[in-house]
Design an enzyme around this catalytic site. Sequence first.
Site, PDB file in Angstrom:
ATOM      1  N   THR A   1       1.013  -1.427   0.050  1.00  0.00           N
ATOM      2  CA  THR A   1      -0.088   0.140   0.118  1.00  0.00           C
ATOM      3  C   THR A   1       0.892   1.425   0.043  1.00  0.00           C
ATOM      4  OG1 THR A   1      -1.755  -1.110   1.120  1.00  0.00           O
ATOM      5  CG2 THR A   1      -2.023   0.877   1.156  1.00  0.00           C
ATOM      6  N   SER A   2       1.770   0.967   1.584  1.00  0.00           N
ATOM      7  CA  SER A   2       2.316   2.139   1.421  1.00  0.00           C
ATOM      8  C   SER A   2       4.158   2.757   0.145  1.00  0.00           C
ATOM      9  CB  SER A   2       2.996   2.465   2.456  1.00  0.00           C
ATOM     10  OG  SER A   2       3.734   1.573   2.560  1.00  0.00           O
TER      11      SER A   2
ATOM     12  N   VAL B   1      14.297  -9.139   0.747  1.00  0.00           N
ATOM     13  CA  VAL B   1      14.891  -8.325   0.913  1.00  0.00           C
ATOM     14  C   VAL B   1      15.395  -8.919   2.433  1.00  0.00           C
ATOM     15  CG1 VAL B   1      15.776  -5.752   2.345  1.00  0.00           C
ATOM     16  CG2 VAL B   1      14.757  -5.968   0.541  1.00  0.00           C
TER      17      VAL B   1
ATOM     18  N   HIS C   1      -5.558  -4.583  11.983  1.00  0.00           N
ATOM     19  CA  HIS C   1      -5.086  -3.105  11.793  1.00  0.00           C
ATOM     20  C   HIS C   1      -3.035  -2.936  12.637  1.00  0.00           C
ATOM     21  CE1 HIS C   1      -9.166  -1.610  10.771  1.00  0.00           C
ATOM     22  NE2 HIS C   1      -8.425  -2.280   9.886  1.00  0.00           N
TER      23      HIS C   1
ATOM     24  N   HIS D   1     -10.125   2.350  10.311  1.00  0.00           N
ATOM     25  CA  HIS D   1      -9.363   1.391   8.932  1.00  0.00           C
ATOM     26  C   HIS D   1      -8.457   2.023   9.034  1.00  0.00           C
ATOM     27  CE1 HIS D   1     -13.266  -2.206   9.822  1.00  0.00           C
ATOM     28  NE2 HIS D   1     -13.504  -0.787   9.796  1.00  0.00           N
TER      29      HIS D   1
HETATM   30  C1  LIG Z   1      -7.629  -8.899   5.791  1.00  0.00           C
HETATM   31  C2  LIG Z   1      -6.968  -7.022   5.838  1.00  0.00           C
HETATM   32  C3  LIG Z   1      -8.610  -7.127   6.267  1.00  0.00           C
HETATM   33  C4  LIG Z   1      -8.057  -5.485   5.787  1.00  0.00           C
HETATM   34  N1  LIG Z   1      -9.586  -4.459   5.299  1.00  0.00           N
HETATM   35  C5  LIG Z   1      -9.045  -3.390   6.069  1.00  0.00           C
HETATM   36  C6  LIG Z   1     -10.468  -2.874   5.840  1.00  0.00           C
HETATM   37  O1  LIG Z   1     -10.731  -3.313   5.238  1.00  0.00           O
HETATM   38  N2  LIG Z   1     -10.026  -0.837   4.986  1.00  0.00           N
HETATM   39  C7  LIG Z   1      -8.952  -0.873   5.543  1.00  0.00           C
HETATM   40  O2  LIG Z   1      -8.649   0.845   5.505  1.00  0.00           O
HETATM   41  N3  LIG Z   1      -8.004  -1.733   6.040  1.00  0.00           N
HETATM   42  C8  LIG Z   1      -8.135  -2.194   6.028  1.00  0.00           C
HETATM   43  N4  LIG Z   1      -7.057  -3.050   6.325  1.00  0.00           N
HETATM   44  C9  LIG Z   1      -5.553  -2.923   7.039  1.00  0.00           C
HETATM   45  C10 LIG Z   1      -4.736  -2.121   5.498  1.00  0.00           C
HETATM   46  O3  LIG Z   1      -4.753  -3.027   4.735  1.00  0.00           O
HETATM   47  C11 LIG Z   1      -3.815  -1.858   5.834  1.00  0.00           C
HETATM   48  O4  LIG Z   1      -2.871  -1.201   7.069  1.00  0.00           O
HETATM   49  C12 LIG Z   1      -2.405  -1.149   5.216  1.00  0.00           C
HETATM   50  O5  LIG Z   1      -2.911  -1.824   3.417  1.00  0.00           O
HETATM   51  C13 LIG Z   1      -1.102  -1.473   5.602  1.00  0.00           C
HETATM   52  O6  LIG Z   1      -0.261  -0.703   4.347  1.00  0.00           O
HETATM   53  P1  LIG Z   1       1.326  -1.574   4.481  1.00  0.00           P
HETATM   54  O7  LIG Z   1       2.212  -0.267   3.268  1.00  0.00           O
HETATM   55  O8  LIG Z   1       1.932  -0.720   5.688  1.00  0.00           O
HETATM   56  O9  LIG Z   1       1.879  -2.532   4.216  1.00  0.00           O
HETATM   57  P2  LIG Z   1       1.368  -3.190   2.906  1.00  0.00           P
HETATM   58  O10 LIG Z   1       0.279  -3.022   2.022  1.00  0.00           O
HETATM   59  O11 LIG Z   1       1.408  -5.145   4.116  1.00  0.00           O
HETATM   60  O12 LIG Z   1       2.592  -3.820   2.073  1.00  0.00           O
HETATM   61  C14 LIG Z   1       3.850  -4.520   3.260  1.00  0.00           C
HETATM   62  C15 LIG Z   1       4.296  -4.955   1.363  1.00  0.00           C
HETATM   63  O13 LIG Z   1       5.536  -5.221   1.695  1.00  0.00           O
HETATM   64  C16 LIG Z   1       5.753  -6.588   1.145  1.00  0.00           C
HETATM   65  N5  LIG Z   1       7.399  -7.357   2.797  1.00  0.00           N
HETATM   66  C17 LIG Z   1       7.006  -7.318   3.636  1.00  0.00           C
HETATM   67  N6  LIG Z   1       8.474  -7.599   4.068  1.00  0.00           N
HETATM   68  C18 LIG Z   1       9.039  -7.911   3.454  1.00  0.00           C
HETATM   69  C19 LIG Z   1       9.937  -8.163   2.711  1.00  0.00           C
HETATM   70  N7  LIG Z   1      11.289  -8.265   3.690  1.00  0.00           N
HETATM   71  N8  LIG Z   1      11.123  -8.022   1.474  1.00  0.00           N
HETATM   72  C20 LIG Z   1      10.439  -7.277   0.267  1.00  0.00           C
HETATM   73  N9  LIG Z   1       9.146  -7.787   0.692  1.00  0.00           N
HETATM   74  C21 LIG Z   1       8.085  -7.552   1.757  1.00  0.00           C
HETATM   75  C22 LIG Z   1       4.951  -7.439   1.596  1.00  0.00           C
HETATM   76  O14 LIG Z   1       4.989  -9.052   1.031  1.00  0.00           O
HETATM   77  C23 LIG Z   1       4.068  -6.378   1.079  1.00  0.00           C
HETATM   78  O15 LIG Z   1       3.815  -6.589  -0.271  1.00  0.00           O
HETATM   79  C24 LIG Z   1      -6.806  -4.853   6.259  1.00  0.00           C
HETATM   80  C25 LIG Z   1      -5.759  -5.658   6.658  1.00  0.00           C
HETATM   81  C26 LIG Z   1      -5.862  -7.781   5.926  1.00  0.00           C
HETATM   82  C27 LIG Z   1      -4.749  -8.423   5.804  1.00  0.00           C
END
Ligand SMILES: Cc1cc2nc3c(=O)[nH]c(=O)nc-3n(C[C@H](O)[C@H](O)[C@H](O)COP(=O)(O)OP(=O)(O)OC[C@H]3O[C@@H](n4cnc5c(N)ncnc54)[C@H](O)[C@@H]3O)c2cc1C
Length: 626
Positions: free
Chosen positions: A50-51, A268, A555, A598
């Site tokens: 996402t980020s 990584v 979350h 959320h």
């Molecule tokens: C089942 C579920 C339902 C949810 N429902 C909602 C909702 O309806 N509404 C809402 O607002 N939020 C919801 N959320 C929460 C929301 O989706 C997350 O808070 C948000 O997407 C997190 O974003 P992020 O960038 O922090 O991490 P992520 O989007 O999880 O991205 C992290 C990425 O890093 C990668 N990664 C990790 N470690 C490594 C590594 N060592 N090397 C390379 N790649 C790596 C992962 O594979 C992943 O692709 C939900 C989450 C889940 C799991």
Amino acid sequence: MSQIAKLSALSLAIALSIPEVSAHPLFSGKVVSRADLLPEYDYVVVGAGTSGLTVANRLTEQKNVNVLVIEAGDLDKNEDFVTIPGLAGGAAGTKYDWNVTYTANEGLGGRKVPIPQGKIVGGSSKLNRLIFDRGSKSDYDGWESLGNKGWNFAGLLPYFKKNEKFTPPTKEIAAQYDIKNDLKNHGDKGYMQTTFSPFFWPTTKNIVKATKALGIPINDQATGNAIGGFFCPHNQDPVTVTRSSADEAYYDTAVKRQNFHVITGQQVSRIVTKKSNGAVKVTGIEFASSASAKRQSVKVKQEAIIAAGALFTPQLLQVSGIGDPALLKTINVTTVVELPAVGHNLHDHVLLAVANTLNTTLITSGSLRSNATFAAEARKQYDTEKKGPLTSPTGDFLLFLPLQTYSNATSAIASQAKAGKASASLPSDTPPEVAKGYQAQYASLNEKLVAKDSAILEIIWGDGTVILGLQHPYSRGSVKAASSSVFDAPLADVGFLRNPIDVALLREGIHFARRLVKTEGITELKPVEVAPGANVTSDADLDAFIRRSSSTLFHPAGSCKMGPKDQGGVVDSELKVYGVEGLRIVDASVMPILPAAHTMTTVYAVAEKAADIIRGSAAYKAACLE
Ligand SMILES: Cc1cc2nc3c(=O)[nH]c(=O)nc-3n(C[C@H](O)[C@H](O)[C@H](O)COP(=O)(O)OP(=O)(O)OC[C@H]3O[C@@H](n4cnc5c(N)ncnc54)[C@H](O)[C@@H]3O)c2cc1C
């Protein structure tokens, strides 16, 4: 990503049968293999979630700046459970999920709660339930009060808007539910498609009626007043009626850029640093396709940007020698930068379900599972008209309630919190600076208990099931690398219900759920409580039910929090990791304290703001000129 692009990516990868690196299509059809990777990138982003995709997209808007994104997971294949709103969440537990579990939780009687996390291009935005909401003004203003200048609602609003391309509800839905949106609060040029479901399950009318009968106002969550009830948009495309994730939004719109590189199936394993003249600087990123595969690396010219999510980001820092020396010693990692706060302050919204059966002739969402004929018709309607039950991920109307709206025990709980010790929320090995920072959070949480502009409880109505979501939990936990290898899952203790105030807040939630189903609007559905069951009434029995049944709202956040270093901050207000040059974190781990919402929408806004901060830096400007 479009189906055609995905198919060409797959066939190209197979045709070229690249040995070690599962490649990704770039440069209008050219595949990046190990040989195609540049030896050095201006920016290397860890995690195409996402980020990570948000930041990588924005940084590559300037063509002289090259960016590599390294993702552990793969591309999806547009499976129904990824794309169809009515099947949202179905990717949890599949190969697109890291399939990790929080450690045994004392507050839950030793239970281990699974915590899905996306391992896929798009990250958790491909697994989630499409609920697309913002928190309240007070939530984000609270971030600034904790020592993060500029991180308030007004400062984030332009980024909430920048992320989204909002489409108002269909005329039918708007008329049926009297939904009004002030477009000035929404974005119309962003990459993320957001809109309302074109179909609401019929009992949505009942929960709206009950909300009104209880005198709870219905507001618009986008305004900063996400208090009371609101109709909830979803991140779905209004035309194709499919999920809009970071993949469709930020990958597809950048993929043709020559300077945007993504490599998948590579984890990584280490952030490579160099010490010179007392300063520690990031020089490279090491990665591998599996624990036993040969480590590979690329050099980092400007910065490494960590976007691996709230559980994996702190683990990566720790295995790279950035963290608490006491922990690092136990896993045989040499300390490079002493930063004991890494991994602490982990928290998550607690979920608890109060379940009722209904006796109604109205169609309910369970019919999709229990009635094969209905499910087949719904599928046909979705496939042919993009209408009907499968266009809704559910959660079309939500409630976010201050304590005094849902409970008469506000002063009793506020007194309990005031008399209590902040340390009751923390693991025993919490470093002193983290405890000091938490003291400030504790004071802020105590204020939220009595505030009218801060939601303590979320209610999600699910056709009889009243899901309670604890929005401002007191309890905290931590993430610790289990070994020096990133391939061993981190130990994530989320600390659910460590502080008994969290139990008291949920207990009041159960009382409210019972009041809600006895309110006009729901009574006509003839609800009968099956969990915990009408005979469960004493505080002791309710508390036992809470500890037996609580789980996660998915979350996790806060494990590399933004804040002053002497208060347990891991990153400063420019999201730079303390003590390391050329290293930022941009994902859910930087949130100092969860908003009552959320998390996805906030993650996007944080990442959009992070990209702007980076674009304003001297290093980025210099890279643009090269
Ligand atoms: C089942 C579920 C339902 C949810 N429902 C909602 C909702 O309806 N509404 C809402 O607002 N939020 C919801 N959320 C929460 C929301 O989706 C997350 O808070 C948000 O997407 C997190 O974003 P992020 O960038 O922090 O991490 P992520 O989007 O999880 O991205 C992290 C990425 O890093 C990668 N990664 C990790 N470690 C490594 C590594 N060592 N090397 C390379 N790649 C790596 C992962 O594979 C992943 O692709 C939900 C989450 C889940 C799991």
